[in-house]
Design a protein around this motif. Structure first.
Motif, mmCIF file in Angstrom:
data_model
loop_
_atom_site.group_PDB
_atom_site.id
_atom_site.type_symbol
_atom_site.label_atom_id
_atom_site.label_comp_id
_atom_site.label_asym_id
_atom_site.label_seq_id
_atom_site.Cartn_x
_atom_site.Cartn_y
_atom_site.Cartn_z
ATOM 1 N N CYS A 195 13.852 -34.371 38.354
ATOM 2 C CA CYS A 195 13.284 -35.046 39.607
ATOM 3 C C CYS A 195 12.679 -36.126 39.255
ATOM 4 C CB CYS A 195 12.459 -34.092 40.257
ATOM 5 S SG CYS A 195 10.947 -33.637 39.185
ATOM 6 N N GLU A 196 11.680 -36.846 40.406
ATOM 7 C CA GLU A 196 10.880 -37.982 40.055
ATOM 8 C C GLU A 196 9.875 -38.015 38.849
ATOM 9 O OE1 GLU A 196 8.552 -36.596 43.349
ATOM 10 O OE2 GLU A 196 10.666 -36.718 43.271
ATOM 11 N N THR A 250 12.771 -36.510 33.786
ATOM 12 C CA THR A 250 14.411 -36.771 33.747
ATOM 13 C C THR A 250 14.859 -35.317 33.559
ATOM 14 O OG1 THR A 250 14.177 -37.348 31.574
ATOM 15 C CG2 THR A 250 14.488 -39.051 33.495
#
Length: 117
Positions: A39-40, A43
């Motif tokens: 997700c943000e 990785t």
């Protein structure tokens, strides 16, 4: 391989078990291929620094991000000797948001001191 309803789960063809109406039944977890897309925050899910997955409890993740921002706001404010208005301008938030951040940090201080001891 087939894509399931979830975008990050692939099914092996031989593991697909369907009901008469065409719905896919639960299969053995070992037969699923999970893509670790992250997700943000990270990785890869396996390398994520969060103590809990943001997708498991989105409200927790919002509190976590807000708390991190609050600490940053208070630290910059104290380090640079900024007023509330200057701090609000620097972080592109309202004056009221800075006061809320100060209050939340003040309320969390006893908890933080207990953890440090």
């Amino acid at each position: 391989m087939l894509k399931s309803s979830s975008s990050n789960i692939l099914l092996r063809k031989e593991s697909v078990i369907r009901r008469k109406d065409g719905a896919i039944l639960d299969a053995i977890p070992e037969l699923f291929v999970y893509e670790d897309t992250g997700c943000e925050v990270s990785t890869s899910c396996l390398d994520c620094p969060l103590p809990q997955c943001k997708y498991d409890d989105p409200a927790w993740f919002q509190r976590y991000r807000r708390y991190s921002r609050d600490i940053k706001v208070l630290a910059v404010m104290q380090r640079d000797g900024l007023t509330v208005e200057e701090t609000a301008e620097r972080f592109a938030v309202t004056v009221r948001t800075v006061f809320r951040a100060m209050r939340r940090c003040r309320e969390a201080m006893p908890e933080l001191e207990a953890l440090a001891a």
